[in-house]
Write a protein that holds these residues in place. Structure first.
Motif, PDB file in Angstrom:
ATOM      1  N   LEU A 328       0.828  -1.212   0.000  1.00  0.00           N
ATOM      2  CA  LEU A 328       0.000   0.000   0.000  1.00  0.00           C
ATOM      3  C   LEU A 328       0.862   1.262   0.000  1.00  0.00           C
ATOM      4  O   LEU A 328       2.008   1.266   0.451  1.00  0.00           O
ATOM      5  N   ASP A 329       0.253   2.356  -0.451  1.00  0.00           N
ATOM      6  CA  ASP A 329       0.911   3.659  -0.435  1.00  0.00           C
ATOM      7  C   ASP A 329       0.373   4.559   0.669  1.00  0.00           C
ATOM      8  O   ASP A 329       1.004   5.559   1.022  1.00  0.00           O
ATOM      9  N   GLY A 330      -0.805   4.227   1.205  1.00  0.00           N
ATOM     10  CA  GLY A 330      -1.377   5.055   2.251  1.00  0.00           C
ATOM     11  C   GLY A 330      -2.573   4.387   2.893  1.00  0.00           C
ATOM     12  O   GLY A 330      -3.113   3.401   2.393  1.00  0.00           O
ATOM     13  N   ILE A 331      -2.965   4.945   4.045  1.00  0.00           N
ATOM     14  CA  ILE A 331      -4.160   4.496   4.761  1.00  0.00           C
ATOM     15  C   ILE A 331      -4.994   5.719   5.117  1.00  0.00           C
ATOM     16  O   ILE A 331      -4.468   6.728   5.583  1.00  0.00           O
ATOM     17  N   ARG A 332      -6.283   5.626   4.890  1.00  0.00           N
ATOM     18  CA  ARG A 332      -7.238   6.611   5.411  1.00  0.00           C
ATOM     19  C   ARG A 332      -7.924   5.935   6.588  1.00  0.00           C
ATOM     20  O   ARG A 332      -8.546   4.884   6.446  1.00  0.00           O
ATOM     21  N   LYS A 352       4.812   4.517  11.544  1.00  0.00           N
ATOM     22  CA  LYS A 352       5.918   5.383  11.134  1.00  0.00           C
ATOM     23  C   LYS A 352       7.275   4.750  11.419  1.00  0.00           C
ATOM     24  O   LYS A 352       8.253   5.011  10.716  1.00  0.00           O
ATOM     25  N   THR A 353       7.344   3.929  12.451  1.00  0.00           N
ATOM     26  CA  THR A 353       8.594   3.227  12.749  1.00  0.00           C
ATOM     27  C   THR A 353       8.941   2.239  11.642  1.00  0.00           C
ATOM     28  O   THR A 353      10.094   2.136  11.217  1.00  0.00           O
ATOM     29  N   GLU A 354       7.925   1.511  11.173  1.00  0.00           N
ATOM     30  CA  GLU A 354       8.157   0.524  10.109  1.00  0.00           C
ATOM     31  C   GLU A 354       8.271   1.185   8.738  1.00  0.00           C
ATOM     32  O   GLU A 354       9.049   0.743   7.892  1.00  0.00           O
ATOM     33  N   TYR A 355       7.492   2.251   8.514  1.00  0.00           N
ATOM     34  CA  TYR A 355       7.409   2.877   7.189  1.00  0.00           C
ATOM     35  C   TYR A 355       7.449   4.403   7.370  1.00  0.00           C
ATOM     36  O   TYR A 355       6.393   5.062   7.415  1.00  0.00           O
ATOM     37  N   PRO A 356       8.639   4.977   7.500  1.00  0.00           N
ATOM     38  CA  PRO A 356       8.775   6.391   7.895  1.00  0.00           C
ATOM     39  C   PRO A 356       8.046   7.384   6.993  1.00  0.00           C
ATOM     40  O   PRO A 356       7.568   8.409   7.485  1.00  0.00           O
ATOM     41  N   ASN A 357       7.938   7.112   5.695  1.00  0.00           N
ATOM     42  CA  ASN A 357       7.309   8.063   4.781  1.00  0.00           C
ATOM     43  C   ASN A 357       5.884   7.683   4.417  1.00  0.00           C
ATOM     44  O   ASN A 357       5.291   8.287   3.522  1.00  0.00           O
ATOM     45  N   PHE A 358       5.345   6.710   5.115  1.00  0.00           N
ATOM     46  CA  PHE A 358       4.022   6.206   4.766  1.00  0.00           C
ATOM     47  C   PHE A 358       2.957   7.271   5.039  1.00  0.00           C
ATOM     48  O   PHE A 358       2.979   7.955   6.069  1.00  0.00           O
ATOM     49  N   TYR A 359       2.013   7.397   4.099  1.00  0.00           N
ATOM     50  CA  TYR A 359       0.957   8.419   4.213  1.00  0.00           C
ATOM     51  C   TYR A 359      -0.237   7.879   4.983  1.00  0.00           C
ATOM     52  O   TYR A 359      -0.765   6.813   4.673  1.00  0.00           O
ATOM     53  N   ILE A 360      -0.631   8.625   6.004  1.00  0.00           N
ATOM     54  CA  ILE A 360      -1.841   8.311   6.766  1.00  0.00           C
ATOM     55  C   ILE A 360      -2.667   9.579   6.884  1.00  0.00           C
ATOM     56  O   ILE A 360      -2.161  10.624   7.299  1.00  0.00           O
ATOM     57  N   VAL A 361      -3.924   9.492   6.494  1.00  0.00           N
ATOM     58  CA  VAL A 361      -4.825  10.630   6.667  1.00  0.00           C
ATOM     59  C   VAL A 361      -5.945  10.215   7.620  1.00  0.00           C
ATOM     60  O   VAL A 361      -6.538   9.142   7.486  1.00  0.00           O
ATOM     61  N   ALA A 362      -6.185  11.058   8.606  1.00  0.00           N
ATOM     62  CA  ALA A 362      -7.193  10.777   9.619  1.00  0.00           C
ATOM     63  C   ALA A 362      -8.501  11.474   9.267  1.00  0.00           C
ATOM     64  O   ALA A 362      -8.500  12.672   8.966  1.00  0.00           O
ATOM     65  N   GLU A 363      -9.604  10.707   9.293  1.00  0.00           N
ATOM     66  CA  GLU A 363     -10.904  11.351   9.133  1.00  0.00           C
ATOM     67  C   GLU A 363     -11.221  12.089  10.425  1.00  0.00           C
ATOM     68  O   GLU A 363     -11.447  11.475  11.470  1.00  0.00           O
ATOM     69  N   THR A 364     -11.236  13.403  10.351  1.00  0.00           N
ATOM     70  CA  THR A 364     -11.430  14.250  11.518  1.00  0.00           C
ATOM     71  C   THR A 364     -12.487  15.286  11.144  1.00  0.00           C
ATOM     72  O   THR A 364     -12.161  16.342  10.614  1.00  0.00           O
ATOM     73  N   VAL A 389      -0.392  12.513  14.055  1.00  0.00           N
ATOM     74  CA  VAL A 389      -1.063  12.557  12.752  1.00  0.00           C
ATOM     75  C   VAL A 389      -0.421  13.662  11.912  1.00  0.00           C
ATOM     76  O   VAL A 389      -0.151  14.747  12.405  1.00  0.00           O
ATOM     77  N   ASN A 390      -0.180  13.384  10.629  1.00  0.00           N
ATOM     78  CA  ASN A 390       0.411  14.422   9.770  1.00  0.00           C
ATOM     79  C   ASN A 390      -0.503  14.852   8.632  1.00  0.00           C
ATOM     80  O   ASN A 390      -0.158  15.732   7.860  1.00  0.00           O
ATOM     81  N   SER A 391      -1.692  14.249   8.528  1.00  0.00           N
ATOM     82  CA  SER A 391      -2.643  14.674   7.502  1.00  0.00           C
ATOM     83  C   SER A 391      -4.050  14.482   8.035  1.00  0.00           C
ATOM     84  O   SER A 391      -4.389  13.408   8.534  1.00  0.00           O
ATOM     85  N   VAL A 392      -4.854  15.534   7.945  1.00  0.00           N
ATOM     86  CA  VAL A 392      -6.227  15.484   8.441  1.00  0.00           C
ATOM     87  C   VAL A 392      -7.186  15.894   7.320  1.00  0.00           C
ATOM     88  O   VAL A 392      -6.796  16.533   6.343  1.00  0.00           O
ATOM     89  N   CYS A 393      -8.459  15.516   7.467  1.00  0.00           N
ATOM     90  CA  CYS A 393      -9.481  15.904   6.501  1.00  0.00           C
ATOM     91  C   CYS A 393      -9.915  17.329   6.799  1.00  0.00           C
ATOM     92  O   CYS A 393     -10.466  17.604   7.865  1.00  0.00           O
ATOM     93  N   ASN A 429      -0.159  19.641   4.236  1.00  0.00           N
ATOM     94  CA  ASN A 429      -0.376  18.198   4.200  1.00  0.00           C
ATOM     95  C   ASN A 429      -1.821  17.831   4.528  1.00  0.00           C
ATOM     96  O   ASN A 429      -2.162  16.654   4.567  1.00  0.00           O
ATOM     97  N   ASN A 430      -2.673  18.836   4.765  1.00  0.00           N
ATOM     98  CA  ASN A 430      -4.098  18.552   4.968  1.00  0.00           C
ATOM     99  C   ASN A 430      -4.698  17.990   3.686  1.00  0.00           C
ATOM    100  O   ASN A 430      -4.356  18.435   2.588  1.00  0.00           O
ATOM    101  N   LYS A 431      -5.602  16.996   3.844  1.00  0.00           N
ATOM    102  CA  LYS A 431      -6.350  16.507   2.679  1.00  0.00           C
ATOM    103  C   LYS A 431      -7.532  17.436   2.468  1.00  0.00           C
ATOM    104  O   LYS A 431      -8.388  17.589   3.331  1.00  0.00           O
TER     105      LYS A 431
END
Length: 615
Positions: A328-332, A352-364, A389-393, A429-431
């Protein structure tokens, strides 16, 4: 009762108890995660083992580098939790987990350890150079009609029911990857595709009944991996929609919970208050907070209790499993503030420990930037909580966009919302979005005004943040609540459809006009580095005109939005000269109109110009 007699009774009861235990049948039905990988930063692995009376068995492993640290039994006799250590030096291979049943019978599960995949960390992430395209799989395209209804799931296909299953699947998405790629988006986000074995209303995917299995009406795990692989071959990325807050009432564990506190349970059905701000409110009452985090979404969506450490670990590992299994490239993450926020922070840190640049966006789903920033403030909140969290809705910007281009026609709302970006750790980095599966269709909310929809598209694709579009908004899909009406079938996704909107000849004149408009911006945007990583400088709107610049040291694009109803001749650009220094001409990327002077410009009513400036 004398002591000798009492002792005899106790011994007799103990004897019969042991005989009863030995007489019980023991079965092994499931081990999750079903396999794992070597080379992980975290060498610990928790196995959930399920089967009749499996807690009466004693597990053992003989494999170099793999050891059992502990075995835990919970309230149900049908579960074991085995905690393993997998050494950094362990070799890939298959080993036996042997379960001794104390009756001379041994049950064996063959566990596969694979090598961790090599990831392209520089490219395999999602950032502001990308545009996300959200698809509801059941409503996009039916590529395999043989799996519309399956024996292992309750709800059968009924396309006449707006709340029913319509038959869209993974193969249908694969069949139309060229459409998606030609549109100009770079990243796909699918509403959940995991099994939802509910008797009704299962199409949306948020009532998961098996966290490791693709719903058979969508295909199987290999089909999803094929979608990921083909997308990567076409230079596109995949975001998976995951849910930690709740599962479906049809989940396989619901008839036999590992422990009573696996779920948040109430004396009678208790619905969440859906008050997101309760998670960040410094004055929140305990009862309000508990109702928000522990109340159920609906009667068919049991609320998971992440205070249970075994469940928390189970879900965290599930995310890692899918990242590794499918590349995968990201998780929402759905409903991010609802579960235990400390566990969610741990989840973020673990990923982030396993995949430092992995994209995660939180539904907020927060209407105010001040509340939303609790989840993306770049540091420690006043209450000591760090979300990681580094990306929010970005719902505040979504609502501002509706006020700007909807009935209020107040473009100042966008300006004042962006002026609050100082509250975020990284607003770029906000979605950002102008539609999704939970809100009315953009075309409908903008009163079916094509010009206003175009303004929305021009804005969302050029302002700061990572844009996301909802499938069909590029073709003027309409509809509002209830959800089944706004999550429409894509015309041409079914063989029986009267027209095929995936093709130019199957679209109306208006649909093609908007498609071309959006596609032009999207395909230009792919190489517009100032949009990807440039600064944003905007000017307070005056007389319905909002102008902003996206710029780096070498590239500059000026966006002019005339949100008014009047055409303006020779609109002076003198007010914006600070942002025009060194630039003397430009070209509108939408119409390919060349401007030889930047002193003044003609503006059509309800029109946007995206002018690539020239030195």
């Amino acid at each position: 009762m004398n002591t000798v007699f009492r002792t005899s009774i106790i011994c007799l009861l103990l004897f019969f108890s042991i005989q009863f235990i030995n007489a019980q049948s023991i079965a092994l039905n499931k081990v999750e995660p079903p396999n794992w990988w070597i080379g992980m930063e975290n060498t610990e692995l928790q196995l959930l083992v399920y089967g009749k009376n499996i807690s009466l068995a004693k597990p053992s492993i003989t494999y170099d580098g793999v050891s059992i640290n502990s075995v835990t039994k919970l309230e149900s006799a049908n579960y074991l939790f085995i905690n393993l250590t997998i050494s950094k030096t362990t070799k890939e291979g298959v080993f036996d987990i042997v379960f001794d049943t104390n009756k001379g019978k041994k049950l064996v599960y063959k566990y596969d350890l694979k090598s961790k995949k090599e990831r392209n960390n520089s490219n395999q992430t999602v950032d502001a150079s990308d545009v996300i395209y959200l698809i509801t799989p059941d409503r996009f395209s039916n590529g395999n009609s043989t799996n519309d209804s399956t024996d292992d799931t309750l709800e059968k296909v009924d396309r006449s029911n707006k709340d029913g299953r319509h038959g869209g699947d993974i193969k249908g998405i694969i069949n139309h990857l060229d459409y998606i790629q030609n549109l100009g988006v770079t990243t796909l986000w699918l509403n959940p595709f995991l099994e939802n074995n509910q008797p009704k209303y299962s199409y949306h995917g948020y009532g998961i009944s098996d966290f490791y299995k693709t719903d058979s009406r969508f295909g199987d795990n290999k089909d999803f991996n094929a979608l990921v692989d083909l997308s990567h071959q076409k230079g596109m990325k995949i975001i998976m929609d995951q849910v930690f807050n709740h599962c479906g009432s049809g989940h396989w564990w619901m008839n036999d919970l590992p422990s009573e506190n696996w779920l948040n349970q109430w004396e009678t059905f208790t619905r969440s208050n859906f008050t997101n701000i309760a998670a960040s409110d410094p004055h929140v009452s305990k009862s309000d907070y508990n109702l928000f985090t522990r109340g159920w979404f609906d009667t068919n969506l049991p609320d998971l209790n992440l205070d249970n450490p075994y469940l928390a670990t189970y879900l965290i590992q599930n995310s890692i499993w899918w990242i590794e299994y499918s590349n995968l490239d990201g998780i929402r993450m759905d409903t991010y503030p609802y579960p235990d926020k400390k566990v969610m922070a741990k989840w973020m840190q673990t990923i982030k420990t396993e995949y430092p640049n992995f994209y995660i966006v939180a539904e907020t789903w927060e209407a105010k930037a001040s509340s939303l920033s609790y989840w993306n403030n770049g540091g420690i909140n006043n209450d000591g909580y760090t979300s990681y969290v580094n990306s929010v809705c970005d719902y505040p910007l979504y609502y501002a966009m509706l006020k700007a281009f909807g009935e209020e026609e107040n473009i100042y709302k966008i300006y004042e919302t962006l002026a609050e970006d100082f509250v975020y750790g990284d607003p770029f980095n906000n979605k950002i979005f102008n539609g999704n599966h939970d809100v009315g269709r953009l075309f409908t909310l903008l009163n079916e005004d094509v010009d206003k929809l175009k303004l929305s598209m021009a804005f969302i694709l050029t302002t700061r943040g990572i844009p996301q579009l909802y499938y069909g908004d590029e073709l003027l899909f309409d509809g509002d609540k209830p959800d089944g009406q706004l999550r429409k079938d894509f015309p041409g996704g079914w063989e029986s459809d009267k027209r095929n909107a995936f093709m130019k000849k199957g679209r109306t004149i208006k649909e093609n006009d908007v498609y071309n408009y959006v596609s032009t911006i999207l395909n230009w945007r792919k190489n517009a580095v100032e949009i990807h990583s440039g600064k944003l400088t905007h000017y307070q709107p005056v007389n319905d005109i909002y102008i902003y610049f996206r710029h780096t040291k070498t590239e500059n694009t000026m966006v002019i939005i005339n949100n008014g109803k009047n055409e303006i001749k020779d609109y002076s650009l003198k007010r914006y000269e600070d942002s025009l220094v060194g630039y003397y001409s430009g070209v509108d990327i939408i119409t390919n109109t060349y401007f030889t002077s930047l002193k003044s410009i003609d503006l059509n009513a309800n029109t946007a110009l995206i002018i690539k400036l020239k030195q």
